[in-house]
Design an enzyme around this catalytic site. Structure first.
Site, PDB file in Angstrom:
ATOM      1  CB  SER A  60      -0.941   0.005   1.204  1.00 35.23           C
ATOM      2  OG  SER A  60      -1.794  -1.107   1.164  1.00 35.23           O
ATOM      3  CG  HIS A  66      -2.197   3.982   3.578  1.00 33.84           C
ATOM      4  ND1 HIS A  66      -3.507   3.835   3.966  1.00 33.84           N
ATOM      5  CD2 HIS A  66      -1.748   2.723   3.298  1.00 33.84           C
ATOM      6  CE1 HIS A  66      -3.849   2.571   3.915  1.00 33.84           C
ATOM      7  NE2 HIS A  66      -2.798   1.870   3.518  1.00 33.84           N
TER       8      HIS A  66
END
Length: 329
Positions: free
Chosen positions: A185, A237
């Protein structure tokens, strides 16, 4: 529960679908480059997908749920034999145990700092917590990465992917020191950040600039907002996004296009293209910020610093407690 990075939604480029249900304008909708350019053949992104899938198969082979759970009791999809999944109470994402992930390279602060296993900052990018985690990430990579690789080539996109992934791992290790973390991610958010910086640094060559920028910002905001749910590693993230955003100014700037058309030169004429002054300024600012940020973060990490000690409110970036759930300390 392990800190997984699986909240990014896929975006369908060909059908003008959404990344987290927000339409991203493509060339057919007016968000296009003013002049045509060479398209690269995308092969790196498909290879990354294959590598991630192959790695997940290896992880499940080693996990061997029936053996480690003393038979098939509790294992999900028992017909898969040693490839069956851990009980849902242990891993609701249909995948291996946290112990298996940790053994094969999952990110954990103690092992990186005290056991000098810095390689985990990279290895964790290639591991996934389960089938759902893997599927969402690989779909996102295909729909975002192939488009970028076709435009900028495999070298630059490969660098973006790896640097962003490491950036997400470093920030995750600084702030989430009690959990383990796996997933691509951070790298995917880096590609998303690079899309934003690419739009900004090549601002003059795009049509419908304001609409494209607004849509992209909304898309980014939704993705980051979803990361405040519990058990989601939003620091990965954020770290990946910031790394990719800065690196995009360095790797994805384009020469000033449209000069040939404005001067009505034939296609075969040799034209000396130049970069706009603001592109050069952004290049050096972003490069300096990226290098300084990595140096500071890595020094803090390997000195055993806890990022939460320097930013008390930062814990809310990855989980906001509500009446429906609680966040870990």
């Amino acid at each position: 529960m392990m800190g997984s990075r699986d909240l990014e939604k896929n975006r369908d480029v060909n059908n003008n679908q959404s990344y987290n249900q927000v339409n991203y304008p493509q060339q057919s909708s007016g968000y296009h480059i003013e002049t045509s350019e060479r398209q690269w053949t995308s092969w790196l992104v498909p290879m990354i997908v294959v590598a991630n899938v192959a790695m997940f198969i290896v992880v499940m082979f080693i996990n061997n749920c029936p053996k480690n759970n003393f038979g098939f009791d509790g294992c999900v999809a028992r017909f898969l034999g040693r490839f069956s999944f851990q009980p849902l109470r242990q891993n609701p994402l249909l995948g291996p145990s946290s112990n298996t992930l940790l053994k094969l390279g999952a990110l954990q602060w103690d092992k990186v700092v005290h056991q000098h296993q810095g390689w985990r900052l990279i290895s964790c990018i290639w591991l996934h917590a389960g089938v759902i985690h893997l599927l969402v990430n690989m779909l996102s990579l295909v729909f975002i990465g192939i488009r970028l690789e076709q435009q900028f080539g495999f070298i630059r996109i490969g660098m973006l992917y790896l640097v962003s992934g490491v950036g997400g791992s470093v920030l995750s290790a600084l702030f989430l020191q009690q959990n383990i973390s796996v997933g691509a991610s951070g790298a995917l958010f880096g590609l998303l950040g690079a899309m934003l910086s690419e739009l900004l640094t090549n601002w003059t060559i795009y049509a419908n600039k304001a609409a494209a920028l607004f849509t992209l910002l909304i898309m980014i905001a939704i993705n980051l907002a979803v990361g405040i749910l519990p058990h989601v590693d939003n620091f990965a993230h954020i770290g990946g996004f910031v790394s990719g955003f800065l690196l995009g100014f360095v790797l994805l700037l384009r020469p000033r296009f449209g000069w040939r058309e404005r001067h009505q030169l034939p296609e075969h004429a040799r034209v000396k293209t130049k970069y706009m002054p603001y592109q050069v300024v952004l290049f050096f600012i972003a490069l300096a910020a990226l290098v300084a940020g990595f140096i500071i973060a890595l020094v803090m990490l390997f000195q055993g610093k806890n990022g939460n000690d320097h930013c008390r409110w930062c814990r809310y970036l990855t989980c906001v407690p509500t009446s429906r759930w609680e966040c870990g300390k």
